[in-house]
Write a protein that holds these residues in place. Structure first.
Motif, PDB file in Angstrom:
ATOM      1  N   VAL A   1     -14.345   2.291   0.359  1.00  0.00           N
ATOM      2  CA  VAL A   1     -13.525   1.067   0.406  1.00  0.00           C
ATOM      3  C   VAL A   1     -12.047   1.430   0.386  1.00  0.00           C
ATOM      4  N   VAL A   2     -11.660   2.282  -0.549  1.00  0.00           N
ATOM      5  CA  VAL A   2     -10.265   2.706  -0.643  1.00  0.00           C
ATOM      6  C   VAL A   2      -9.867   3.484   0.606  1.00  0.00           C
ATOM      7  N   GLY A   3     -10.777   4.315   1.134  1.00  0.00           N
ATOM      8  CA  GLY A   3     -10.474   5.074   2.335  1.00  0.00           C
ATOM      9  C   GLY A   3     -10.150   4.192   3.522  1.00  0.00           C
ATOM     10  N   VAL A   4     -10.952   3.158   3.748  1.00  0.00           N
ATOM     11  CA  VAL A   4     -10.721   2.232   4.861  1.00  0.00           C
ATOM     12  C   VAL A   4      -9.401   1.478   4.663  1.00  0.00           C
ATOM     13  N   LEU A   5      -9.159   0.984   3.445  1.00  0.00           N
ATOM     14  CA  LEU A   5      -7.935   0.225   3.183  1.00  0.00           C
ATOM     15  C   LEU A   5      -6.695   1.104   3.307  1.00  0.00           C
ATOM     16  N   ALA A   6      -6.789   2.356   2.842  1.00  0.00           N
ATOM     17  CA  ALA A   6      -5.636   3.251   2.919  1.00  0.00           C
ATOM     18  C   ALA A   6      -5.279   3.583   4.353  1.00  0.00           C
ATOM     19  N   ASP A   7      -6.264   3.582   5.251  1.00  0.00           N
ATOM     20  CA  ASP A   7      -5.993   3.799   6.672  1.00  0.00           C
ATOM     21  C   ASP A   7      -5.409   2.551   7.335  1.00  0.00           C
ATOM     22  N   ALA A   8      -5.819   1.380   6.843  1.00  0.00           N
ATOM     23  CA  ALA A   8      -5.509   0.130   7.541  1.00  0.00           C
ATOM     24  C   ALA A   8      -4.275  -0.598   7.006  1.00  0.00           C
ATOM     25  N   VAL A   9      -3.872  -0.321   5.777  1.00  0.00           N
ATOM     26  CA  VAL A   9      -2.780  -1.073   5.144  1.00  0.00           C
ATOM     27  C   VAL A   9      -1.616  -0.132   4.847  1.00  0.00           C
ATOM     28  N   ARG A  10      -0.468  -0.419   5.435  1.00  0.00           N
ATOM     29  CA  ARG A  10       0.733   0.384   5.181  1.00  0.00           C
ATOM     30  C   ARG A  10       1.527  -0.266   4.049  1.00  0.00           C
ATOM     31  N   LEU A  11       1.626   0.440   2.931  1.00  0.00           N
ATOM     32  CA  LEU A  11       2.393  -0.042   1.793  1.00  0.00           C
ATOM     33  C   LEU A  11       3.834   0.457   1.910  1.00  0.00           C
ATOM     34  N   PRO A  12       4.773  -0.129   1.152  1.00  0.00           N
ATOM     35  CA  PRO A  12       6.151   0.383   1.164  1.00  0.00           C
ATOM     36  C   PRO A  12       6.170   1.863   0.811  1.00  0.00           C
ATOM     37  N   GLY A  13       6.873   2.631   1.633  1.00  0.00           N
ATOM     38  CA  GLY A  13       6.932   4.067   1.412  1.00  0.00           C
ATOM     39  C   GLY A  13       6.024   4.855   2.340  1.00  0.00           C
ATOM     40  N   GLY A  14       5.097   4.157   2.996  1.00  0.00           N
ATOM     41  CA  GLY A  14       4.209   4.850   3.918  1.00  0.00           C
ATOM     42  C   GLY A  14       2.750   4.651   3.573  1.00  0.00           C
ATOM     43  N   ARG A  15       1.895   4.954   4.530  1.00  0.00           N
ATOM     44  CA  ARG A  15       0.455   4.777   4.294  1.00  0.00           C
ATOM     45  C   ARG A  15      -0.032   5.691   3.176  1.00  0.00           C
ATOM     46  N   ARG A  16       0.357   6.937   3.175  1.00  0.00           N
ATOM     47  CA  ARG A  16      -0.158   7.885   2.188  1.00  0.00           C
ATOM     48  C   ARG A  16       0.679   7.879   0.918  1.00  0.00           C
ATOM     49  N   ARG A  17       2.005   7.979   1.056  1.00  0.00           N
ATOM     50  CA  ARG A  17       2.861   7.977  -0.125  1.00  0.00           C
ATOM     51  C   ARG A  17       2.778   6.644  -0.865  1.00  0.00           C
TER      52      ARG A  17
ATOM     53  N   TRP B   1       0.256   4.537  -1.067  1.00  0.00           N
ATOM     54  CA  TRP B   1      -1.003   4.403  -1.809  1.00  0.00           C
ATOM     55  C   TRP B   1      -1.045   5.339  -3.009  1.00  0.00           C
ATOM     56  N   MET B   2      -0.407   6.516  -2.906  1.00  0.00           N
ATOM     57  CA  MET B   2      -0.327   7.392  -4.075  1.00  0.00           C
ATOM     58  C   MET B   2       0.449   6.716  -5.202  1.00  0.00           C
ATOM     59  N   VAL B   3       1.573   6.133  -4.858  1.00  0.00           N
ATOM     60  CA  VAL B   3       2.395   5.457  -5.866  1.00  0.00           C
ATOM     61  C   VAL B   3       1.651   4.244  -6.425  1.00  0.00           C
ATOM     62  N   ALA B   4       0.939   3.513  -5.569  1.00  0.00           N
ATOM     63  CA  ALA B   4       0.200   2.336  -6.033  1.00  0.00           C
ATOM     64  C   ALA B   4      -0.900   2.713  -7.020  1.00  0.00           C
ATOM     65  N   GLY B   5      -1.454   3.916  -6.884  1.00  0.00           N
ATOM     66  CA  GLY B   5      -2.509   4.342  -7.800  1.00  0.00           C
ATOM     67  C   GLY B   5      -2.001   4.810  -9.150  1.00  0.00           C
ATOM     68  N   LEU B   6      -0.685   5.062  -9.254  1.00  0.00           N
ATOM     69  CA  LEU B   6      -0.117   5.592 -10.496  1.00  0.00           C
ATOM     70  C   LEU B   6      -0.368   4.713 -11.725  1.00  0.00           C
ATOM     71  N   PRO B   7      -0.029   3.413 -11.692  1.00  0.00           N
ATOM     72  CA  PRO B   7      -0.197   2.624 -12.920  1.00  0.00           C
ATOM     73  C   PRO B   7      -1.643   2.539 -13.394  1.00  0.00           C
ATOM     74  N   PHE B   8      -2.588   2.463 -12.463  1.00  0.00           N
ATOM     75  CA  PHE B   8      -3.995   2.437 -12.856  1.00  0.00           C
ATOM     76  C   PHE B   8      -4.396   3.750 -13.526  1.00  0.00           C
ATOM     77  N   THR B   9      -3.969   4.860 -12.933  1.00  0.00           N
ATOM     78  CA  THR B   9      -4.342   6.166 -13.467  1.00  0.00           C
ATOM     79  C   THR B   9      -3.733   6.400 -14.841  1.00  0.00           C
ATOM     80  N   ILE B  10      -2.461   6.111 -14.975  1.00  0.00           N
ATOM     81  CA  ILE B  10      -1.780   6.339 -16.258  1.00  0.00           C
ATOM     82  C   ILE B  10      -2.367   5.447 -17.348  1.00  0.00           C
ATOM     83  N   ALA B  11      -2.610   4.179 -17.023  1.00  0.00           N
ATOM     84  CA  ALA B  11      -3.194   3.268 -18.018  1.00  0.00           C
ATOM     85  C   ALA B  11      -4.576   3.755 -18.451  1.00  0.00           C
ATOM     86  N   GLY B  12      -5.382   4.180 -17.487  1.00  0.00           N
ATOM     87  CA  GLY B  12      -6.714   4.669 -17.821  1.00  0.00           C
ATOM     88  C   GLY B  12      -6.673   5.907 -18.689  1.00  0.00           C
ATOM     89  N   ILE B  13      -5.774   6.848 -18.352  1.00  0.00           N
ATOM     90  CA  ILE B  13      -5.639   8.069 -19.152  1.00  0.00           C
ATOM     91  C   ILE B  13      -5.275   7.728 -20.592  1.00  0.00           C
TER      92      ILE B  13
END
Length: 483
Positions: free
Chosen positions: A68-84, A86-98
């Protein structure tokens, strides 16, 4: 930079910053599989059954979210770029979980463990998949891809080494992981992750690639299935991952009950990963002189030959097992880097077959295969030794038969699966010459002035585009499927 090769050579300092987020991300792996279950089951008193069920549910969620994340990451361009982006968007979830998992509040129970494990897995998937897809798009060069992935994986191994050492040091130097040790590791990861990610995002450019239509990705799954190099590669990776997962699952039990030195489990693990770092440049050099698949085949053959004697060791055989750890650890860099670099080459076929950039989807399936292989290893190893009467609480481990079965499952059972993986990739069709032809064709099609070859639809066409035959030394337009 050249048209055919994207970023021809990434400067060393940019490459180091690109790989740096792999260190804190990798440092998460050991706590999730080794430290957290014991801490929540024993220290917090949830029990092994409850903790096992909760973490199994979280792992199932993790596997389901990959595509699911793979398809969305290919299809949705977030501010900063498709790859960068999505990396930044994953930060708050990862830090909160840790933070919530490694510094649990008073009264934390099964619901706390489940919710924050799900949050952490989601954030981790967003970040890891994005960096992997970014790696595949950062360069179109055959050997440069190996260089990029190898540096990233060296940071991954460094993160694993830090995760081995930090909780024990913070906990006072003993072998048990304390609340203070776990909290220290969590705080270190939570601080390092945004710093390293920000550095990578700022310092390393992201090639401008068009987004892939989500509906188009699903409609063209047939092209992915028809991609024979991809099928062979992922089959080899699953077989090799299962072979690696068996000893990884049983390592602590093997060292404690077969070798009889539980106090050396940490140092031996450290030596194993340190050997992987030191040998990584050698595999990169060998891949450049021969090919990625040949270097990986040699590494798997060495690992197989070196690991088999572990099935016949016994109490006190520390020195022979240390040699095995060094020899098999030395092949770790090849196991981690070369298949991932080969995956980037396989994606080139899909780019020309579908006209879409689907690196996120490919690496999502790659991640799913990795997790499935690990789960299969756990699901195979424990029932086998349990059926033989192995008892970790008993001084003798359940008797001679139980220890023999443990040693055989640890050292001998992985061998046929390693051999299977070797057979799958020893004649891998995507050579350096063929990948160079693919890269040239991709660069030619990206040029706005390029004319469409006769009989081939433009990349944006909804009809099936022309395929590549990787049997020729140069990419050529044909109607046959890429195989």
């Amino acid at each position: 930079m050249t048209a055919a090769a994207g970023i021809a050579t990434l400067p060393g300092w940019r490459l180091a910053l690109f790989g740096l987020p792999g260190l804190p991300l990798a440092a998460l792996t050991l706590p999730l599989y080794i430290y957290l279950p014991t801490y929540y089951a024993d220290t917090l008193g949830l029990g092994l059954g409850v903790v096992g069920g909760v973490l199994l549910a979280a792992r199932i969620w993790d596997m389901v979210t990959d595509p699911v994340v793979g398809v969305l990451a290919d299809a949705v361009r977030l501010p900063g770029g498709r790859r960068r982006g999505w990396m930044v968007a994953g930060l708050p979830f990862t830090i909160a979980g840790i933070w919530m998992l490694m510094s649990p509040p008073d009264g934390a129970g099964a619901a706390h463990l489940l919710v924050w494990s799900i949050v952490l897995h989601l954030g981790g998937t967003m970040m890891v998949l994005s960096q992997q897809a970014w790696t595949a798009e950062l360069s179109d060069g055959y050997d440069e891809r190996s260089r990029i992935v190898t540096v990233r994986e060296v940071f991954v191994i460094l993160g694993t080494l830090a995760a081995i050492a930090l909780p024990v040091v913070a906990g006072g130097g003993g072998t048990a992981v304390t609340a203070a040790g776990l909290a220290t590791l969590g705080a270190a990861i939570a601080l390092l992750l945004p710093v390293t990610t920000t550095a990578a995002v700022i310092a390393v450019p992201e090639p401008d690639r068009p987004v892939a239509r989500a509906r188009g990705q699903l409609a063209r799954l047939g092209a992915l299935v028809a991609n024979r190099p991809f099928r062979r590669l992922i089959g080899a990776y699953i077989a090799n991952g299962f072979a690696n997962g068996l000893p990884a699952t049983l390592f602590l039990l093997y060292v404690s009950h077969v070798i009889g030195r539980p106090d050396l489990a940490g140092p031996l693990l450290f030596v194993y990963f340190a050997a992987g770092i030191l040998a990584a440049p050698l595999w990169l050099r060998l891949a450049a002189r021969t090919s990625k698949h040949r270097a990986w085949t040699i590494a798997m053959a060495i690992a197989t030959a070196a690991f088999l004697p572990a099935a016949f060791l016994g109490t006190g055989d520390v020195v022979p097992f240390l040699i095995i750890c060094i020899a098999t650890g030395a092949t770790l860099g090849a196991d981690l880097a070369l298949p991932n670099a080969m995956q980037a080459d396989v994606i080139d076929i899909d780019r020309l077959e579908t006209g879409q950039e689907r690196a996120g989807l490919f690496f999502a399936l790659w991640g799913f295969a990795t997790k499935a292989a690990l789960a299969l290893g756990i699901g195979t190893a424990f029932p086998l030794i349990d059926a033989a009467g192995f008892d970790p609480a008993a001084d003798d481990g359940g008797g001679a038969l139980a220890l023999t079965v443990l040693a055989l499952v640890y050292g001998a059972l992985p061998v046929p699966f390693k051999i299977w993986a070797i057979l799958l990739v020893r004649r891998f069709p995507l050579t350096r010459e063929i990948q160079s032809g693919l890269a040239e064709e991709i660069a030619r099609r990206r040029s706005p002035a390029v004319a469409t070859p006769p009989g081939c639809g433009p990349p944006s066409s909804r009809k099936p585009s022309c395929s590549l035959s990787v049997a020729a030394p140069r990419a050529s337009c044909s109607r046959s499927s890429a195989s």
